[in-house]
Design a protein around this motif. Structure first.
Motif, mmCIF file in Angstrom:
data_model
loop_
_atom_site.group_PDB
_atom_site.id
_atom_site.type_symbol
_atom_site.label_atom_id
_atom_site.label_comp_id
_atom_site.label_asym_id
_atom_site.label_seq_id
_atom_site.Cartn_x
_atom_site.Cartn_y
_atom_site.Cartn_z
ATOM 1 N N VAL A 112 -14.165 29.001 -14.076
ATOM 2 C CA VAL A 112 -12.756 28.848 -14.420
ATOM 3 C C VAL A 112 -12.052 28.089 -13.304
ATOM 4 O O VAL A 112 -12.156 28.449 -12.127
ATOM 5 N N GLN A 113 -11.402 27.009 -13.676
ATOM 6 C CA GLN A 113 -10.590 26.257 -12.734
ATOM 7 C C GLN A 113 -9.159 26.779 -12.827
ATOM 8 O O GLN A 113 -8.496 26.614 -13.845
ATOM 9 N N LEU A 114 -8.726 27.408 -11.748
ATOM 10 C CA LEU A 114 -7.365 27.929 -11.681
ATOM 11 C C LEU A 114 -6.500 26.943 -10.907
ATOM 12 O O LEU A 114 -6.817 26.587 -9.769
ATOM 13 N N THR A 115 -5.428 26.509 -11.522
ATOM 14 C CA THR A 115 -4.428 25.715 -10.814
ATOM 15 C C THR A 115 -3.347 26.669 -10.331
ATOM 16 O O THR A 115 -2.889 27.520 -11.094
ATOM 17 N N ILE A 116 -2.966 26.541 -9.067
ATOM 18 C CA ILE A 116 -2.038 27.480 -8.448
ATOM 19 C C ILE A 116 -0.815 26.717 -7.938
ATOM 20 O O ILE A 116 -0.943 25.779 -7.155
ATOM 21 N N ASP A 117 0.353 27.131 -8.400
ATOM 22 C CA ASP A 117 1.624 26.559 -7.951
ATOM 23 C C ASP A 117 2.336 27.559 -7.049
ATOM 24 O O ASP A 117 2.479 28.736 -7.409
ATOM 25 N N LEU A 118 2.785 27.088 -5.907
ATOM 26 C CA LEU A 118 3.641 27.886 -5.038
ATOM 27 C C LEU A 118 4.998 27.202 -5.003
ATOM 28 O O LEU A 118 5.123 26.065 -4.547
ATOM 29 N N GLU A 119 6.006 27.890 -5.500
ATOM 30 C CA GLU A 119 7.326 27.279 -5.656
ATOM 31 C C GLU A 119 8.296 27.822 -4.620
ATOM 32 O O GLU A 119 8.414 29.041 -4.429
ATOM 33 N N SER A 120 8.972 26.901 -3.942
ATOM 34 C CA SER A 120 10.009 27.268 -2.979
ATOM 35 C C SER A 120 11.186 26.332 -3.169
ATOM 36 O O SER A 120 11.184 25.475 -4.057
ATOM 37 N N SER A 121 12.188 26.457 -2.306
ATOM 38 C CA SER A 121 13.378 25.620 -2.440
ATOM 39 C C SER A 121 13.084 24.153 -2.181
ATOM 40 O O SER A 121 13.882 23.286 -2.543
ATOM 41 N N THR A 122 11.938 23.846 -1.564
ATOM 42 C CA THR A 122 11.586 22.455 -1.292
ATOM 43 C C THR A 122 10.693 21.851 -2.363
ATOM 44 O O THR A 122 10.280 20.691 -2.243
#
Length: 778
Positions: A112-122
Motif C-alpha cells: 500500500v502506497q500511503l500519501t501523507i499530507d502535513l498541513e500548517s499555516s505555511t
C-alpha cells in the motif's frame, strides 16, 4: 515546548505525557526524544481521527492498534485524517530536527502506497511511504531538519537517519517549510487504486533530535552509477559482469522471437484486414476504437518511452569558465539531442571548477575525460532544480553502454539491441521520445515528438510546473508551431513506420480541483492588458460580442466594471463572485484551448497530412473538461499521462461520452529495492509486484474499448543522483543504469504482449478465412 498544555486539551485516545517523554514501546528504534501522540491503548478511535470513504476500527486484545480499511476500489480517493483541536504547536522546544514517527503494518497481499499530507499555516507538505504486503515497520516523516532544507538536486535524498531500518517517507510535492506552531492536519490517503487496501497504525509520535548519519550523502554512487550503500540482486562490481550479462541476454533474445501473430508493422496478422492506406490511421471497428496499421491490420500500441540518452545525465557539481565553452546547440525542437550530450571541448577542461560541494561529494569516483568511461561527460546549459543552474553532467548509463559494447560504434550497437529488445519483449511500438536515430530501422513503429518553442508571448495558470503556457493567439505561436512541425516532418521523412506525433507535453492547463485551479489561465489573462496580451484581446472580444454593453456584463458578473476599455486594460475589479463568472470563464478556457489545438493541428496537417496528431499528453494534474473538449475536436488520438495504479472508473467515465481513440502516454511503478532513493510516482513493494502492477495496468487498457495504446515511462532508471533537468531519481526503468533488464517486468511484458491481440480483439467476428479467437477468461 509545553507538552502538558497541549496534551491537556487533547481528545480521547491521546496519551498524556509529562515534560519527560514517555518510553517508547519495547524493541522500538532509537529515534531520539519521542513524545507519544496516539497509542490507541484505551480501545477508542480518537475523536479527532476522521475516516473519509474508509473504515477505522481498533484491533488487538492486549496491544491495541488502529486499523484503517480504505474503500479504494469503489472510491477514487480514500483517507483518514487527524485534525487536532486546538492545532498542534511544536515550536516552543528547540531541537535540531523534528519529525513524526509511526508504526505501520500491512495485513494484505498487496503493498500500500500511503500519501501523507502535513498541513500548517505555511501550506501542505506531501510525502509518501510504501508498506509492503504482509510487512511493515517504523516510518518517519521529516517535518524540519537541516537535511530537509539542504538543496541536493535529488528528488528524494537517501535517509539521513542513523538507523537505516527506519523507513523515511519520500518527498512528493508541496512545501518544505512547515509552521510548527500551527499544524492543523495530518492526512493519510490513497488515490486511483484498483483494489481495496488496509493498514494498521500504531504509536504515532513526535520525534526530536533523531540520531543522524553525517555521511548519508557522501560517496552515494559507485563508478557504475549504482547506489554504493545498498546491495541488491543484479548489482555489478566490474566490467566483466556487464559483458557476461550481455552474452546471457543475447541468448535470451534469440529464445524469444517476435510473436507469430504479428504483421510486418506489428498489427494482428490473424485478424480481419481493413482498408490499407499505407500509413497508420484510427477506426472504430465493431464497437471499439483501434489503430489500423499501414497494411490494414488491427493494431494496439504497446511501448516504452525515452529510449534515448537525453535524460540519462546527472549534474556533477562542476562547471567551466563560460567564455571557454564552445557555443552549445540550441534546444532541440524534437525528441533528438546531441549524441555527445553537449560534451565540452578539450580546451575548456583546465577551467573546470567545483561549484557545489554537496553535488561533488555524491560520487565515489568520476573518471578522467580521456578514458573510455569519460564518454559519459556532457554539459547542461540550464536546470529546473538543484544547487547548480548549469554545469558539467555525467551519464553513467552511457558510460556503461560504452563498456558493454567495446569499439567506436557502441551507440549504434546499443540502438540495434534496443530494437531487438522491444520486439523480443513483444512490444508493438516505441512510445514517446525515442532516439530519432532509430526512426529508420524499418522494424518497429514509433511516435515522433515536437516541442513548440519560440519568442511567442505566454500566459500563466499560477501553477506552471514545466513553465508558462503559450499564448496561442500570438501570431508568433503559429510560426513556432510551423517550425516545429517542419522539424518533426524532416526527421520522420514521411515514413509509414511513424504512427503519429505528440506535440508538447504535460502543459499546465489547470485542474478541476477548485475555481482558481480550473480557470487559472483565464484568471491570469483577465488581469493583463489586451494591448500586450493577444489572448486577453481575444477574451475581451468574446465577452463584448456576447454581452454588447458593459452593463449587461456587470449584471451577469455582479461587478462594477466602468467600461470595456477598463476590462481590456486589466485595471478593472472583477469581484469575487466565482459562481456568476463560471460559465463565461469556462467558455473562455475552451476558447483558449481550442485556439492552441486548432493552430497545432493546422500546422501539422500542412507538412504531415498522412500522420496522426496524438495531442499533448494531458497530465492528471493538468487536465480540465474544457481542455479535453477542445482537444477532442482537433487531435486524432487523445493522449493522457496517468500515474496511478490504473484508470479508476469514477475518474475515467468521461471516455464513453467523449468517444475518441485514446492512449496513455505515461505510467510507471517503482521500488527502492535496487538502490534508488525514490521509487517513483507510483510505488510497489518488490520488483515482482512492480511487474504484476504493470501487467494489470496494461490489461485494463487493452480491455478498454476507447484505448488504442499504453506506454510505460521510461526505458532506463533515472540516475540515483537525479537527472540533470529536475533531480528525478526513480526506479522506473525496464533496465538498470548498467543496462541490465529487470527480469520480472520483462517477463510480465512478454506475457501481456504475447496475449495482446487475442485479449483485445479475439472475441470479434472476423472476415472469412481469418482466425476467430476468444478473449481469455481473466
Amino acid at each position: 515546548m509545553r507538552w502538558p498544555v497541549l496534551i491537556a486539551a487533547a481528545c480521547a485516545g491521546f496519551v498524556l505525557a509529562t515534560t519527560s517523554p514517555p518510553a517508547v514501546a519495547a524493541g522500538a528504534h532509537d529515534l531520539g526524544d519521542e513524545t507519544m501522540l496516539y497509542d490507541f491503548q484505551d480501545g477508542l478511535v480518537p475523536a479527532e481521527v476522521g475516516p473519509y470513504q474508509a473504515k477505522t476500527t481498533i484491533v488487538g486484545r492486549g496491544d491495541k492498534k488502529l486499523r484503517v480499511d480504505f474503500q479504494a476500489r469503489k472510491n477514487y480517493y480514500s483517507s483518514f485524517s487527524v485534525r487536532p483541536e486546538p492545532v498542534w504547536n511544536w515550536s516552543a522546544e528547540e531541537s535540531e530536527s523534528l519529525g513524526i514517527a509511526m508504526e505501520l503494518t500491512n495485513p494484505s497481499d498487496r503493498s500500500v502506497q500511503l500519501t501523507i499530507d502535513l498541513e500548517s499555516s505555511t501550506g501542505v507538505a506531501t510525502r509518501s511511504v510504501n508498506v509492503p504486503a504482509g510487512g511493515g515497520g517504523t516510518y518517519y516523516f521529516d517535518v524540519d531538519s537541516p537535511a530537509l532544507h539542504r538543496d541536493t538536486g535529488l528528488r528524494a535524498d537517501p535517509s539521513w537517519l542513523a538507523d537505516k531500518d527506519v523507513t523515511s517517507a519520500v518527498w512528493m510535492w508541496g512545501s518544505k517549510e512547515t509552521d510548527t506552531s500551527r499544524i492543523s492536519q495530518l492526512n493519510f490517503y490513497v488515490a486511483g487504486l484498483l483494489h481495496d487496501r488496509s493498514v494498521i497504525v500504531d504509536d504515532i509520535r513526535v520525534v526530536r533530535d533523531a540520531p543522524a548519519d553525517p555521511d548519508y550523502l557522501k560517496g552515494l554512487v559507485d563508478a557504475f552509477g549504482q547506489n554504493s550503500k545498498v546491495d541488491y540482486k543484479g548489482k555489478v562490481s566490474r566490467t566483466s559482469e556487464i559483458l557476461r550479462q550481455r552474452a546471457a541476454e543475447a541468448k535470451d533474445l534469440r529464445r524469444h522471437p517476435v510473436p507469430e501473430d504479428r504483421s510486418r508493422y506489428g498489427g494482428w496478422l490473424n485478424g480481419p484486414r481493413l482498408e490499407a492506406t499505407g500509413n497508420f490511421r484510427v477506426e472504430k471497428y465493431q464497437g471499439r476504437w483501434t489503430l489500423v496499421d499501414p497494411d490494414g491490420y488491427l493494431f494496439f500500441s504497446t511501448g516504452i518511452d525515452n529510449a534515448r540518452m537525453f535524460d540519462s545525465p546527472t549534474t556533477t557539481g562542476y562547471d567551466f569558465d563560460h567564455d571557454a565553452i564552445q557555443e552549445l546547440p540550441p534546444p532541440s525542437l524534437t525528441a533528438g539531442g546531441p549524441e555527445d550530450l553537449n560534451r565540452v571541448q578539450k580546451s575548456a577542461l583546465p577551467t573546470r571548477t567545483k561549484m557545489s560541494e554537496t553535488r561533488a561529494d555524491l560520487f565515489s569516483k568520476l573518471p578522467k575525460y580521456r578514458t573510455r568511461a569519460g564518454e559519459g561527460f556532457g554539459y547542461a546549459p540550464d536546470t529546473l532544480a538543484g544547487p547548480v543552474a548549469q554545469g558539467e553532467t555525467y551519464s553513467f548509463y552511457k558510460a556503461n553502454v560504452a563498456r558493454k559494447y567495446p569499439g567506436s560504434n557502441y551507440m549504434e550497437r546499443w540502438r540495434d539491441n534496443t530494437v531487438d529488445r522491444m520486439l523480443s519483449w513483444g512490444f508493438t511500438s516505441f512510445g514517446n521520445w525515442t532516439d530519432p536515430e532509430m526512426y529508420d530501422n524499418d522494424r518497429i513503429p514509433y511516435f515522433a515528438h515536437g516541442w513548440i518553442k519560440g519568442d511567442f508571448k505566454t500566459v500563466s495558470t499560477g501553477q506552471d510546473y514545466w513553465g508558462p503556457m503559450p499564448d496561442p493567439f500570438d501570431p508568433a505561436f503559429s510560426d513556432a508551431a510551423a517550425r516545429t512541425a517542419r522539424a518533426v516532418a524532416d526527421e520522420v521523412a514521411d515514413s509509414p513506420w511513424a504512427i503519429g506525433v505528440f506535440m508538447d507535453n504535460e502543459l499546465s492547463w489547470g485542474n478541476a480541483g477548485s475555481f482558481s485551479t480550473r480557470y487559472g489561465v483565464v484568471i491570469d489573462t483577465m488581469s493583463r492588458d489586451a494591448a500586450e496580451s493577444p489572448t486577453k484581446s481575444a477574451f475581451s472580444d468574446e465577452l463584448e460580442e456576447k454581452y454588447g454593453t458593459i452593463d449587461a456584463l456587470n449584471a451577469a458578473w455582479q461587478t462594477t466594471v466602468p467600461s470595456w476599455e477598463a476590462l481590456r486594460s486589466g485595471s478593472a475589479d472583477l469581484g469575487s463572485d466565482e459562481t456568476a463568472k463560471e460559465s463565461d470563464y469556462s467558455a473562455l478556457m475552451t476558447l483558449y484551448a481550442t485556439q492552441y489545438f486548432k493552430t497545432v493541428d493546422a500546422e501539422l496537417d500542412k507538412v504531415m497530412p498522412d500522420h496522426l496528431y496524438a495531442g499533448s499528453r494531458l497530465a492528471s494534474w493538468g487536465r480540465t473538461p474544457e481542455v479535453v473538449e477542445a482537444a477532442s475536436k482537433y487531435v486524432d488520438i487523445m493522449s493522457y499521462n496517468e500515474y496511478r495504479e490504473g484508470l479508476h472508473p469514477s475518474e475515467w467515465a468521461f471516455l464513453e461520452e467523449l468517444d475518441k481513440p485514446s492512449l496513455i502516454g505515461e505510467f510507471h511503478m517503482g521500488t527502492t529495492t535496487t538502490g534508488q532513493p525514490h521509487p517513483g510516482l507510483v510505488s510497489a513493494g518488490t520488483q515482482a509486484e512492480r511487474a504484476r502492477m504493470y501487467a494489470e495496468y496494461m490489461e485494463q487498457l487493452i480491455d478498454n474499448p476507447y484505448m488504442v495504446g499504453g506506454h510505460w515511462f521510461q526505458y532506463a532508471d533515472s540516475p540515483v543522483t537525479g537527472r540533470a533537468l529536475d533531480g528525478e531519481n526513480y526506479n522506473i526503468g525496464f533496465v538498470s543504469v548498467t543496462d541490465r533488464p529487470y527480469p520480472e517486468i520483462v517477463a510480465a511484458a512478454r506475457d501481456v504482449n504475447q496475449r495482446l491481440y487475442d485479449r483485445r480483439y479475439g472475441d470479434l467476428a472476423t472476415a472469412e478465412g481469418h482466425y476467430t479467437g476468444r478473449r481469455s477468461a481473466e
